[in-house]
Design an enzyme around this catalytic site. Structure first.
Site, mmCIF file in Angstrom:
data_model
loop_
_atom_site.group_PDB
_atom_site.id
_atom_site.type_symbol
_atom_site.label_atom_id
_atom_site.label_comp_id
_atom_site.label_asym_id
_atom_site.label_seq_id
_atom_site.Cartn_x
_atom_site.Cartn_y
_atom_site.Cartn_z
ATOM 1 N N HIS A 1 -1.348 3.132 -9.967
ATOM 2 C CA HIS A 1 -1.421 3.582 -8.566
ATOM 3 C C HIS A 1 0.178 3.543 -8.106
ATOM 4 O O HIS A 1 0.896 2.567 -8.633
ATOM 5 C CB HIS A 1 -1.964 2.840 -7.583
ATOM 6 C CG HIS A 1 -3.510 2.709 -7.876
ATOM 7 N ND1 HIS A 1 -4.299 1.537 -7.719
ATOM 8 C CD2 HIS A 1 -4.411 3.739 -8.301
ATOM 9 C CE1 HIS A 1 -5.532 1.923 -7.961
ATOM 10 N NE2 HIS A 1 -5.779 3.024 -8.455
ATOM 11 N N LYS B 1 5.893 -4.383 -5.089
ATOM 12 C CA LYS B 1 4.718 -5.483 -5.268
ATOM 13 C C LYS B 1 5.075 -6.589 -6.130
ATOM 14 O O LYS B 1 6.145 -6.518 -6.758
ATOM 15 C CB LYS B 1 3.671 -4.659 -6.245
ATOM 16 C CG LYS B 1 3.075 -3.392 -5.453
ATOM 17 C CD LYS B 1 2.112 -2.839 -6.270
ATOM 18 C CE LYS B 1 1.594 -1.505 -5.692
ATOM 19 N NZ LYS B 1 0.415 -0.872 -6.364
ATOM 20 N N TYR C 1 -1.601 -10.082 -4.443
ATOM 21 C CA TYR C 1 -0.152 -9.627 -4.572
ATOM 22 C C TYR C 1 0.222 -9.265 -3.228
ATOM 23 O O TYR C 1 -0.400 -8.630 -2.154
ATOM 24 C CB TYR C 1 -0.278 -8.389 -5.427
ATOM 25 C CG TYR C 1 -1.252 -7.313 -4.952
ATOM 26 C CD1 TYR C 1 -0.906 -6.098 -4.533
ATOM 27 C CD2 TYR C 1 -2.790 -7.425 -5.460
ATOM 28 C CE1 TYR C 1 -1.810 -5.042 -4.308
ATOM 29 C CE2 TYR C 1 -3.651 -6.439 -5.114
ATOM 30 C CZ TYR C 1 -3.138 -5.249 -4.407
ATOM 31 O OH TYR C 1 -4.273 -4.177 -4.166
ATOM 32 N N ASP D 1 -10.150 6.623 -9.698
ATOM 33 C CA ASP D 1 -9.014 6.265 -11.019
ATOM 34 C C ASP D 1 -9.470 7.076 -12.243
ATOM 35 O O ASP D 1 -8.622 7.181 -13.052
ATOM 36 C CB ASP D 1 -9.186 4.727 -11.205
ATOM 37 C CG ASP D 1 -8.165 3.896 -10.181
ATOM 38 O OD1 ASP D 1 -7.612 4.689 -9.350
ATOM 39 O OD2 ASP D 1 -8.332 2.800 -10.303
#
Length: 185
Positions: free
Chosen positions: A63, A73, A133, A170
């Site tokens: 992504h 991230k 995260y 996905d």
């Protein structure tokens, strides 16, 4: 002292905070803005996310989000283990289309910094894995993109973690060659 290890694509940084153990367990500073800044990671983090995957072989990604909601991230695992991958999608980059993989686990106590301009994803390696995260921008469906996790042109060598499970979205992500570059150096 915290360890910073630049990976094969130097913008990707493995971070290993120290653990201070005694007979009670351990203590660790898992996030220090000042120490990250010393490594050139000066990010105004927007939110923290938690992902829990029950089965090994759970695939999340690859992504990314585009401006104005592009995301840096900082990924860590509080329980279990993942194989984490970042693909360089910055047009003009000498590593455009290249990928780096890194095992992140509660046992290794490592983290991975993934800056804007990379497609990111991970596969869980053990049951009941918790991935925590930080991201620098909120989720925006209108600005999200994806690349197929098993695209032959990218050639990621995923570990064998059993049957792969993923979201329907996905499963139909486009190939890298069909990706329209939105990041540049």
């Amino acid at each position: 002292m915290i360890a910073f290890n630049r990976l094969a694509i130097p913008d990707l940084i493995e971070i290993v905070p120290p653990r201070f153990s005694d007979d009670r367990g351990f203590f660790s500073e898992v996030f220090r803005r000042d120490l990250l800044a010393c490594q050139g990671i000066e990010v105004d983090w927007f939110q923290d996310n938690l992902s829990v995957s029950a089965r090994p072989g759970t695939m999340r990604g690859l992504h990314f989000q585009v401006a104005p909601f592009a995301q840096d991230k900082l990924i860590r695992v509080s329980r279990g283990a993942i194989y984490d991958v970042a693909v360089d999608i910055r047009e003009g980059s000498p590593t455009y289309g290249a990928w780096v993989g890194c095992e992140i686990s509660a046992e290794k106590w490592n983290q991975l910094f993934v800056p804007k301009g990379f497609a990111h994803g991970f596969m869980t390696l053990v049951p009941d894995t918790e991935v925590f995260y930080k991201v620098s921008a909120p989720y925006s469906a209108a600005h999200e993109g994806a690349i197929r996790w098993d695209d032959a042109d990218v050639g990621i060598r995923w570990p064998d973690a059993g049957e792969v499970t993923m979201s329907p979205k996905d499963a139909v992500a486009p190939a890298f060659r069909d990706h329209v570059p939105t990041f540049s150096l």
